[in-house]
Each structure stands twice: as structure tokens, then as C-alpha cells.
Motif scaffolding. Structure first.
Motif, PDB file in Angstrom:
ATOM      1  N   UNK A 196      -3.909 106.074 -27.260  1.00  0.00           N
ATOM      2  CA  UNK A 196      -4.883 106.086 -27.387  1.00  0.00           C
ATOM      3  C   UNK A 196      -6.128 105.693 -26.632  1.00  0.00           C
ATOM      4  N   UNK A 197      -6.962 106.850 -25.504  1.00  0.00           N
ATOM      5  CA  UNK A 197      -7.208 106.139 -24.556  1.00  0.00           C
ATOM      6  C   UNK A 197      -8.579 106.632 -24.604  1.00  0.00           C
ATOM      7  N   UNK A 198      -8.921 104.405 -24.739  1.00  0.00           N
ATOM      8  CA  UNK A 198     -10.532 104.239 -25.184  1.00  0.00           C
ATOM      9  C   UNK A 198     -10.980 105.551 -24.171  1.00  0.00           C
ATOM     10  N   UNK A 199     -12.743 105.622 -24.993  1.00  0.00           N
ATOM     11  CA  UNK A 199     -13.204 106.724 -24.370  1.00  0.00           C
ATOM     12  C   UNK A 199     -14.421 106.103 -24.952  1.00  0.00           C
ATOM     13  N   UNK A 209      -9.788 107.726 -28.431  1.00  0.00           N
ATOM     14  CA  UNK A 209      -9.090 109.107 -28.485  1.00  0.00           C
ATOM     15  C   UNK A 209      -8.613 109.523 -30.144  1.00  0.00           C
ATOM     16  N   UNK A 210      -8.380 110.548 -30.311  1.00  0.00           N
ATOM     17  CA  UNK A 210      -7.907 111.118 -31.904  1.00  0.00           C
ATOM     18  C   UNK A 210      -8.631 109.906 -32.863  1.00  0.00           C
ATOM     19  N   UNK A 211      -9.767 109.677 -32.758  1.00  0.00           N
ATOM     20  CA  UNK A 211     -10.348 109.460 -34.096  1.00  0.00           C
ATOM     21  C   UNK A 211     -10.268 108.034 -34.124  1.00  0.00           C
ATOM     22  N   UNK A 212      -9.529 107.363 -33.536  1.00  0.00           N
ATOM     23  CA  UNK A 212      -9.757 105.490 -33.777  1.00  0.00           C
ATOM     24  C   UNK A 212     -10.865 104.713 -33.323  1.00  0.00           C
ATOM     25  N   UNK A 213     -10.626 103.516 -33.603  1.00  0.00           N
ATOM     26  CA  UNK A 213     -11.643 102.885 -32.650  1.00  0.00           C
ATOM     27  C   UNK A 213     -10.947 101.537 -33.242  1.00  0.00           C
ATOM     28  N   UNK A 253     -12.416 102.220 -12.514  1.00  0.00           N
ATOM     29  CA  UNK A 253     -13.239 103.557 -13.425  1.00  0.00           C
ATOM     30  C   UNK A 253     -13.503 103.275 -14.925  1.00  0.00           C
ATOM     31  N   UNK A 254     -14.188 101.641 -14.685  1.00  0.00           N
ATOM     32  CA  UNK A 254     -14.414 100.957 -16.076  1.00  0.00           C
ATOM     33  C   UNK A 254     -15.180 101.935 -17.103  1.00  0.00           C
ATOM     34  N   UNK A 255     -14.696 101.870 -18.358  1.00  0.00           N
ATOM     35  CA  UNK A 255     -15.485 102.176 -19.238  1.00  0.00           C
ATOM     36  C   UNK A 255     -16.781 101.099 -19.929  1.00  0.00           C
ATOM     37  N   UNK A 256     -16.216  99.876 -20.066  1.00  0.00           N
ATOM     38  CA  UNK A 256     -17.258  98.807 -20.544  1.00  0.00           C
ATOM     39  C   UNK A 256     -17.901  98.648 -19.395  1.00  0.00           C
ATOM     40  N   UNK A 257     -17.661  98.428 -17.814  1.00  0.00           N
ATOM     41  CA  UNK A 257     -18.831  98.446 -17.190  1.00  0.00           C
ATOM     42  C   UNK A 257     -19.782  98.721 -17.075  1.00  0.00           C
ATOM     43  N   UNK A 258     -19.125 100.019 -16.889  1.00  0.00           N
ATOM     44  CA  UNK A 258     -20.229 101.410 -17.320  1.00  0.00           C
ATOM     45  C   UNK A 258     -21.477 101.156 -18.566  1.00  0.00           C
TER      46      UNK A 258
END
Length: 424
Positions: free
Chosen positions: A60-63, A75-79, A92-97
Motif C-alpha cells: 500500500x503506497x502512501x497517497x 492505496x487500496x482504500x487503507x489509512x 518527492x516526499x508527499x509529507x513535505x508537500x
């Protein structure tokens, strides 16, 4: 693999740029997959059987991230819900953005209510500037700047060629076939390189690299057999790779590197509780080989603070640890180290004649450090370390980057003068 041997192959000749020294510990070359496997195995061993303290998810990749509520969407509806989110997710950090986005929303809210803004102009003047068309985000409490480097590469995984020393890192220069036509002119050969990193099992990882402005069109559009022909012809010292390895390379996308600067390694308290680690906060594009090193040092610092907070019972308003204070102390400790790493990167772009003077300065210090009495008098007890190159100090010691940067302060300022900026 422990090795400090570094060979340059150019114009059909081989030059040994660095060799193993008896009084200096060798560099440790670790493959990414092997490192990740070792870390995951140790995590499971230590925490996997303690009432569900550890939850590893590989499918499950972080989105996206909701910093305000401490929710990481996968991904796949998980959290996952957390008291503290650690962004160790690369350049390309999604947390930073998510931090950038949240702070921008806070700024717009401030503008709408007419509240007075902090003086960001002064912060801009103090920021490090990169020579890039991209502009940095100017934020009241958090600022990040990125610069995409010109190089592109793909990675070839194959057996180590018998023609190369199996315990050395190799840099080979050559041609990667024909490029694209320019303004009606004939196609010309593309200059490129092979950066060969050996592994203990007799294999190697090879960065097949070139400049973005002149891509190897013939190589990238070839069949596996043609790919092998081009590499064998352009890099005779390397020889012919296997067609299976070539097939894997041709299925890849081009990779690139970025320089990343963040004014802080934590999210402002107003937007959530999160910290950044490694390339997410201070990527240098790989030119200094400090990506894994700097991330490991960040993790060590975070772990030490976490142990301290648990031992001293430093709790917040609730029953749990004071994660906001933990994030603040971590950022105060490690942000200066990330900035120092980026400052050291500037030395690579010293203008003439400073670049020549720096070369002779490093060579002179190296000679002095090898004279027992004189080296000790000039550099102290650690003459072998402090008389060594910048790269060796960063790679083969635990001296903080901030301390190393201080010893190069004069040269960093000369490099930044060229850019018309100051160091952060």
C-alpha cells in the motif's frame, strides 16, 4: 562490501583516484534492497511480537496526508492514524508537500483575516538559492526549495565484469550510441558514463548516465541485443552486459535527481505534528554520496530523543508523549545538519580561480597530515581525518556535517558569492 578503491577509466586508460589506506576505515557499500531487508528483519525481530506495536505494509503506497488529523492515506482504500507522522519518503516526499500545502492555506487564511504577516523578505534573503528556473516556496513558518539536476540515468543490474576489479568502484566514460538530430544536422554520438558499484555476491549495480539535453536516443529505443552492442562498443573496459539485464534497463523510466532545501525539518504547530528525515528534507542529488548516511544520522538523532522523552516521562496535554515538543527538539538539532550538508555541496561549484586554489589547498593539507610531528601540530590528534578530503570526512567519520562545514566556511562563502546568495 567494504572498499575505498575508486578507479576512473578514460581514453582507454585506468587511473586509481582513491585506494584503501591502512589507517582509515573503508567505506561500506550497501545495496538498497539488502539494507531495506536488514532493517525490516530487525524491526520484526524487536517489535513484531509485542502486542501489535509494529505494522509493516508493503502493498500500500502512501497517497496523501491529513496533517491536522494525523491521518496517512494509502492505496487500496487503507489509512493509518498517528500521533506523529515521519516523512522519510525521499526527494518527492508527499509529507513535505502536505506541509507546504497546509502552510499555504494558513497564509491565505491570514491574508483573508487581515492579520499581520511575519517579515518573509528577510527570510528569503537568508535562504540558499539554487541555480534553477524553479522558484522556491516562500512560507511564513516553513519553506522548501527544489532544483532538478541535469543528469538522467537508468540502472543496470548484472554480474560484475571480469575485466574490472571486483572490490573497487569504477567510473567509465564513453559513448552511448547516437543522439537525436538537431536542426537538420547528422546524429552525433552521445557522451555518457557508467558508474559501477560492486556487491559482495559478485554482482554490480551500474548507473548508465547522460545529460538531459542530449539523450541517447539510439540506446533507449534499441532491442536488448542492440543495447548490449552499444555498451560493448562505447565502453570496452566494461565489456558486454547480459541481454536479460539489458531488457530490464529498457523497461525502466529515466531517473533524475533533485537538490532539496527545507527551512525546517518539522511542520509548524498550527498545521500538524510531522517531521522530515533524509532526502525529504535535504537531498543533495547524490553527488556527495550522503543520502543514506544523512538519513541514518537523522534516524539516530530521532531515536535518541524518543528514548530520552520516554525515560524522562515527557508527556503532552494527554497521556502520550509530547510529540510536538519532540518534533521541535529534533528539528532544532538536525535542521542545521541538513543545511550544513547543502552548504558543503556548494564547494563543488567553486568558480575559477578559487577551484584551483581549493584543489592545491586540499593536496597540501593531505601531505602535511602524513608527516607525523607536523600533522599532529597542525591538525591535532586526528591528523589523518582533518587533513583528509571533504568527501572522506563526510563518508568515513561521525563528525557532524555542521562541524565539517565550519572548517570549509571560507570556501562555501566564495561559492555562494558566485550565486549572489548567502548560506542558510
Amino acid at each position: 562490501l567494504e572498499s575505498d578503491n575508486f578507479l576512473l577509466h578514460v581514453f582507454g586508460r585506468k587511473f586509481r583516484l582513491r585506494s584503501q589506506k591502512a589507517d582509515v576505515p573503508p567505506s561500506l557499500l550497501i545495496g538498497r534492497k539488502a539494507l531495506c531487508k536488514a532493517l525490516a528483519t530487525e524491526l520484526v525481530r524487536k517489535y513484531g511480537q509485542r502486542g501489535g506495536r509494529l505494522d509493516l505494509s508493503f502493498d500500500s503506497a502512501p497517497s496523501s496526508v491529513d496533517l491536522g488529523n494525523g491521518v496517512l492515506y494509502l492505496s487500496k482504500g487503507k489509512f493509518a492514524v498517528a500521533d506523529l507522522i515521519v516523512g522519510a519518503d525521499g526527494m518527492n516526499s508527499i509529507v513535505r508537500e502536505a506541509i507546504v500545502e497546509a502552510v499555504e492555506k494558513q497564509e491565505k487564511k491570514t491574508e483573508a483575516t487581515g492579520e499581520e504577516e511575519p517579515d518573509t523578505e528577510q527570510r528569503v534573503r537568508e535562504a540558499m538559492r539554487f541555480s534553477s528556473k524553479e522558484t522556491g516556496k516562500v512560507l511564513s513558518e516553513f519553506r522548501r526549495e527544489t532544483s532538478t539536476l541535469s543528469g538522467r540515468w537508468r540502472v543496470l543490474h548484472d554480474n560484475m565484469p571480469t575485466s574490472l576489479d571486483a572490490d573497487a568502484v569504477h567510473l567509465l566514460t564513453g559513448t552511448l550510441g547516437q543522439g537525436r538530430e538537431k536542426e537538420g544536422k547528422k546524429k552525433t554520438p552521445v557522451s555518457g558514463g557508467l558508474f559501477v558499484i560492486p556487491a559482495r555476491d559478485g554482482t554490480c549495480s551500474v548507473l548508465v548516465n547522460w545529460r538531459e539535453s542530449n539523450p541517447p536516443v539510439e540506446l533507449l529505443s534499441s532491442t536488448p541485443s542492440e543495447f548490449c552492442d552499444i555498451i560493448e562498443t562505447g565502453f570496452k573496459a566494461f565489456g558486454r552486459p547480459s541481454e536479460e539485464a539489458a531488457k530490464r534497463v529498457l523497461s525502466q523510466r529515466n531517473q533524475f535527481a533533485q537538490v532539496v532545501y527545507c527551512s525546517s525539518m518539522m511542520a509548524p504547530q498550527a498545521v500538524g505534528t510531522a517531521v522530515l528525515i533524509g532526502d525529504a528534507a535535504h537531498a543533495t542529488g547524490g553527488s556527495q554520496g550522503q543520502g543514506a548516511n544523512s538519513a541514518a544520522l537523522d534516524c539516530m538523532a530521532f531515536g535518541e530523543l524518543l528514548d530520552k522523552f520516554r525515560a524522562e516521562g515527557l508527556h503532552g496535554s494527554g497521556k502520550g508523549l509530547d510529540f510536538q515538543r519532540l518534533a521541535s527538539e529534533f528539528s532544532a538539532r538536525q535542521t542545521k545538519e541538513g543545511h550544513a550538508l547543502l552548504q558543503l555541496l556548494q564547494v563543488e561549484s567553486l568558480p575559477f580561480p578559487w577551484s584551483i586554489l581549493f584543489f592545491f589547498r586540499e593536496a597540501f593539507r593531505s601531505v602535511i597530515s602524513k608527516v607525523p610531528v607536523l600533522g599532529k601540530a597542525v591538525f591535532g590528534r586526528d591528523a589523518a581525518l582533518w587533513g583528509s578530503s571533504k568527501q572522506l570526512k563526510m563518508s568515513q567519520s561521525l563528525v557532524p556535517y555542521s562541524e565539517i562545514a565550519e572548517s570549509y566556511r571560507f570556501w562555501i562563502r566564495r561559492a555562494l558569492e558566485r550565486r549572489g546568495s548567502q548560506a542558510p
